[in-house]
Design a protein around this motif. Structure first.
Motif, PDB file in Angstrom:
ATOM      1  N   ILE A   1      -1.749   4.591  -8.500  1.00 19.69           N
ATOM      2  CA  ILE A   1      -2.742   4.439  -7.432  1.00 19.69           C
ATOM      3  C   ILE A   1      -2.166   5.008  -6.142  1.00 19.69           C
ATOM      4  O   ILE A   1      -1.009   4.743  -5.810  1.00 19.69           O
ATOM      5  CB  ILE A   1      -3.077   2.949  -7.214  1.00 19.69           C
ATOM      6  N   GLN A   2      -2.973   5.772  -5.429  1.00 20.08           N
ATOM      7  CA  GLN A   2      -2.581   6.264  -4.112  1.00 20.08           C
ATOM      8  C   GLN A   2      -3.360   5.477  -3.059  1.00 20.08           C
ATOM      9  O   GLN A   2      -4.583   5.367  -3.145  1.00 20.08           O
ATOM     10  CB  GLN A   2      -2.881   7.760  -3.940  1.00 20.08           C
ATOM     11  N   LEU A   3      -2.633   4.938  -2.080  1.00 18.93           N
ATOM     12  CA  LEU A   3      -3.246   4.208  -0.978  1.00 18.93           C
ATOM     13  C   LEU A   3      -2.819   4.829   0.344  1.00 18.93           C
ATOM     14  O   LEU A   3      -1.702   5.330   0.461  1.00 18.93           O
ATOM     15  CB  LEU A   3      -2.819   2.740  -0.984  1.00 18.93           C
ATOM     16  N   LYS A   4      -3.705   4.787   1.318  1.00 20.59           N
ATOM     17  CA  LYS A   4      -3.388   5.225   2.673  1.00 20.59           C
ATOM     18  C   LYS A   4      -3.257   3.963   3.521  1.00 20.59           C
ATOM     19  O   LYS A   4      -4.194   3.173   3.598  1.00 20.59           O
ATOM     20  CB  LYS A   4      -4.478   6.135   3.219  1.00 20.59           C
TER      21      LYS A   4
ATOM     22  N   GLY B   1      -1.779  -2.481   7.410  1.00 26.62           N
ATOM     23  CA  GLY B   1      -0.840  -2.240   6.323  1.00 26.62           C
ATOM     24  C   GLY B   1      -1.560  -1.832   5.050  1.00 26.62           C
ATOM     25  O   GLY B   1      -2.630  -1.231   5.085  1.00 26.62           O
ATOM     26  N   LEU B   2      -0.972  -2.192   3.918  1.00 21.03           N
ATOM     27  CA  LEU B   2      -1.549  -1.826   2.627  1.00 21.03           C
ATOM     28  C   LEU B   2      -2.577  -2.847   2.146  1.00 21.03           C
ATOM     29  O   LEU B   2      -3.358  -2.565   1.252  1.00 21.03           O
ATOM     30  CB  LEU B   2      -0.446  -1.656   1.580  1.00 21.03           C
TER      31      LEU B   2
ATOM     32  N   LEU C   1      11.098  -1.769   0.986  1.00 22.69           N
ATOM     33  CA  LEU C   1      10.547  -0.520   0.433  1.00 22.69           C
ATOM     34  C   LEU C   1       9.079  -0.362   0.825  1.00 22.69           C
ATOM     35  O   LEU C   1       8.638   0.739   1.166  1.00 22.69           O
ATOM     36  CB  LEU C   1      10.706  -0.482  -1.088  1.00 22.69           C
ATOM     37  N   PHE C   2       8.327  -1.442   0.806  1.00 16.94           N
ATOM     38  CA  PHE C   2       6.918  -1.375   1.220  1.00 16.94           C
ATOM     39  C   PHE C   2       6.804  -1.068   2.710  1.00 16.94           C
ATOM     40  O   PHE C   2       5.983  -0.248   3.115  1.00 16.94           O
ATOM     41  CB  PHE C   2       6.182  -2.677   0.889  1.00 16.94           C
ATOM     42  N   ARG C   3       7.630  -1.702   3.513  1.00 15.63           N
ATOM     43  CA  ARG C   3       7.582  -1.481   4.970  1.00 15.63           C
ATOM     44  C   ARG C   3       7.918  -0.038   5.339  1.00 15.63           C
ATOM     45  O   ARG C   3       7.384   0.507   6.303  1.00 15.63           O
ATOM     46  CB  ARG C   3       8.557  -2.406   5.679  1.00 15.63           C
ATOM     47  N   ASN C   4       8.828   0.574   4.589  1.00 12.96           N
ATOM     48  CA  ASN C   4       9.304   1.915   4.918  1.00 12.96           C
ATOM     49  C   ASN C   4       8.676   3.013   4.068  1.00 12.96           C
ATOM     50  O   ASN C   4       9.174   4.135   4.054  1.00 12.96           O
ATOM     51  CB  ASN C   4      10.833   1.958   4.775  1.00 12.96           C
ATOM     52  N   ALA C   5       7.597   2.719   3.397  1.00 12.98           N
ATOM     53  CA  ALA C   5       6.998   3.655   2.441  1.00 12.98           C
ATOM     54  C   ALA C   5       6.188   4.773   3.086  1.00 12.98           C
ATOM     55  O   ALA C   5       5.831   5.735   2.421  1.00 12.98           O
ATOM     56  CB  ALA C   5       6.112   2.899   1.454  1.00 12.98           C
TER      57      ALA C   5
ATOM     58  N   ASP D   1       1.151   7.357   3.353  1.00 16.90           N
ATOM     59  CA  ASP D   1       0.581   7.692   2.044  1.00 16.90           C
ATOM     60  C   ASP D   1       1.503   7.121   0.980  1.00 16.90           C
ATOM     61  O   ASP D   1       2.646   7.548   0.840  1.00 16.90           O
ATOM     62  CB  ASP D   1       0.436   9.201   1.890  1.00 16.90           C
ATOM     63  N   VAL D   2       0.983   6.156   0.222  1.00 12.41           N
ATOM     64  CA  VAL D   2       1.794   5.398  -0.705  1.00 12.41           C
ATOM     65  C   VAL D   2       1.264   5.568  -2.128  1.00 12.41           C
ATOM     66  O   VAL D   2       0.059   5.466  -2.362  1.00 12.41           O
ATOM     67  CB  VAL D   2       1.786   3.898  -0.313  1.00 12.41           C
TER      68      VAL D   2
END
Length: 107
Positions: free
Chosen positions: A14-17, A22-23, A84-88, A91-92
């Motif tokens: 899955i690609q999230l912006k 946040g996400l 890792l989530f904070r610094n992703a 575009d994740v």
């Protein structure tokens, strides 16, 4: 129609912006905070309304997150996953393991 519901696991990308909030989901788990006995997986516990994950619609509560932007989340601590989530970046890409219900057999 009667049948048995069986659950299969399916790996999905899955690609999230990242949005202004946040996400848009919460996680639990890690090798130091087992959410499920004998399973150190990072698991989605809440999808926040109007967040990026909610808008996309594919990520579900209970999904296991295997990777974020090619960083493997297996066998890491909860805090390492959070970092890792904070610094992703904005575009994740998430690789997740979802359970898919399959009805089999009619009685």
């Amino acid at each position: 129609m009667n049948g048995d519901v069986r659950y299969l696991s399916e790996e999905v990308e899955i690609q999230l912006k990242r949005g202004p909030t946040g996400l848009g989901f919460n996680i639990v788990g890690g090798i130091d905070q087992l959410y499920i006995s004998k399973d150190a997986a990072i698991i989605v516990t809440k999808i926040k309304p109007d967040g990026a994950a909610h808008t996309d619609g594919r990520l579900q509560e209970g999904d296991k997150i295997l990777k974020i932007n090619e960083h493997d989340l297996r066998n890491i601590t909860h805090q390492q996953a959070v970092e890792l989530f904070r610094n992703a970046g904005d575009d994740v890409t998430l690789t997740i393991l979802q359970q898919v219900g399959v009805v089999s057999g009619c009685k």
